[in-house]
Design a protein around this motif. Structure first.
Motif, PDB file in Angstrom:
ATOM      1  N   UNK A  49      93.703  72.327   8.195  1.00 42.73           N
ATOM      2  CA  UNK A  49      95.006  72.031   7.604  1.00 42.73           C
ATOM      3  C   UNK A  49      95.646  73.323   7.112  1.00 42.73           C
ATOM      4  N   UNK A  50      96.910  73.522   7.439  1.00 48.23           N
ATOM      5  CA  UNK A  50      97.632  74.711   6.968  1.00 48.23           C
ATOM      6  C   UNK A  50      97.902  74.566   5.479  1.00 48.23           C
ATOM      7  N   UNK A  51      97.555  75.594   4.728  1.00 51.32           N
ATOM      8  CA  UNK A  51      97.805  75.635   3.288  1.00 51.32           C
ATOM      9  C   UNK A  51      98.915  76.654   3.058  1.00 51.32           C
ATOM     10  N   UNK A  52      99.992  76.269   2.363  1.00 51.03           N
ATOM     11  CA  UNK A  52     101.104  77.195   2.135  1.00 51.03           C
ATOM     12  C   UNK A  52     100.672  78.423   1.329  1.00 51.03           C
ATOM     13  N   UNK A  53     101.169  79.588   1.759  1.00 50.66           N
ATOM     14  CA  UNK A  53     100.858  80.859   1.106  1.00 50.66           C
ATOM     15  C   UNK A  53     102.171  81.557   0.775  1.00 50.66           C
ATOM     16  N   UNK A  54     102.217  82.171  -0.401  1.00 53.90           N
ATOM     17  CA  UNK A  54     103.395  82.916  -0.797  1.00 53.90           C
ATOM     18  C   UNK A  54     103.010  84.095  -1.674  1.00 53.90           C
ATOM     19  N   UNK A  55     104.038  84.749  -2.221  1.00 57.11           N
ATOM     20  CA  UNK A  55     103.840  85.912  -3.081  1.00 57.11           C
ATOM     21  C   UNK A  55     104.576  85.680  -4.391  1.00 57.11           C
ATOM     22  N   UNK A  56     103.956  86.124  -5.485  1.00 56.87           N
ATOM     23  CA  UNK A  56     104.551  85.977  -6.804  1.00 56.87           C
ATOM     24  C   UNK A  56     104.601  87.341  -7.476  1.00 56.87           C
ATOM     25  N   UNK A  57     105.800  87.923  -7.533  1.00 59.22           N
ATOM     26  CA  UNK A  57     105.950  89.218  -8.191  1.00 59.22           C
ATOM     27  C   UNK A  57     106.003  89.008  -9.701  1.00 59.22           C
ATOM     28  N   UNK A  58     105.227  89.810 -10.425  1.00 60.70           N
ATOM     29  CA  UNK A  58     105.148  89.659 -11.877  1.00 60.70           C
ATOM     30  C   UNK A  58     105.743  90.857 -12.618  1.00 60.70           C
ATOM     31  N   UNK A  59     106.343  91.766 -11.897  1.00 63.94           N
ATOM     32  CA  UNK A  59     106.816  93.029 -12.477  1.00 63.94           C
ATOM     33  C   UNK A  59     107.665  92.825 -13.725  1.00 63.94           C
ATOM     34  N   UNK A  60     108.667  91.993 -13.648  1.00 60.62           N
ATOM     35  CA  UNK A  60     109.598  91.845 -14.761  1.00 60.62           C
ATOM     36  C   UNK A  60     109.024  91.015 -15.910  1.00 60.62           C
ATOM     37  N   UNK A  61     107.835  90.470 -15.728  1.00 63.41           N
ATOM     38  CA  UNK A  61     107.177  89.674 -16.764  1.00 63.41           C
ATOM     39  C   UNK A  61     106.084  90.458 -17.479  1.00 63.41           C
ATOM     40  N   UNK A  62     105.845  91.688 -17.031  1.00 64.45           N
ATOM     41  CA  UNK A  62     104.763  92.498 -17.609  1.00 64.45           C
ATOM     42  C   UNK A  62     105.129  92.978 -19.004  1.00 64.45           C
TER      43      UNK A  62
END
Length: 176
Positions: A59-72
């Motif tokens: 089964x294909x599992x969705x993959x993405x990216x989460x940028x956290x730069x502005x939350x650091x």
């Protein structure tokens, strides 16, 4: 300055395979999973885990990216950090089990930033954490659910994860 390699390419592959099996086992299958990698090196690891999950489960599992730069919370000390794209898979994260993927877990501050970033995107049913290397020295009460390698280290040592997709080489090293 001495540097030693603690994970080679085969070790990294084996760790990611184990993590993928553990994710599927703890979630009782692939249903409702979303894998989000924290750029830079968390995203290629997330993509690999996503491929392994599809291979194992069919089964294909969705993959993405989460940028956290502005939350650091250290932007004032490192203001030149360039934001990376955030890519949330179609279908979003609401009601899903989100597995955050990062290369090295150290103080826990990047993961705290990721949790803050997730709040702005949606409301997952649960958030889990997968990391290739856990080196200890936590400053916040954050613990990974899935770990490739526990690597006790001195605070002044540097752990470097180098991945083929980013660095053209595949290894984890530790040095002073």
């Amino acid at each position: 300055m001495s540097t030693r390699t603690v994970l080679h390419e085969a070790d990294i592959a084996r760790a990611l395979t184990r993590i993928s099996h553990e994710i599927l086992e703890s979630n009782r299958g692939p249903a409702g999973l979303v894998i989000l990698g924290i750029p830079r090196r968390g995203f290629p690891l997330a993509a690999r885990i996503g491929s392994l999950l599809a291979e194992i489960s069919g089964t294909v599992v969705p993959v993405g990216a989460l940028d956290v730069t502005m939350y650091r919370d250290d932007l004032h000390r490192n203001p030149t950090r360039a934001p990376q794209p955030t890519e949330i898979p179609e279908g979003g994260i609401d009601g899903k089990v989100v597995v955050l993927v990062d290369d090295v877990l150290f103080s826990g501050r990047s993961i705290r930033a990721a949790l803050d970033a997730l709040q702005d995107i949606g409301r997952p049913a649960a958030v889990r954490l997968a990391t290739l290397v856990d080196r200890g020295h936590r400053e916040l009460p954050i613990r990974p659910d899935f770990v490739g390698k526990n690597l006790p280290s001195a605070r002044d040592e540097r752990v470097n994860v180098r991945l083929r997709e980013v660095d053209g080489v595949e290894e984890v090293t530790i040095g002073s």
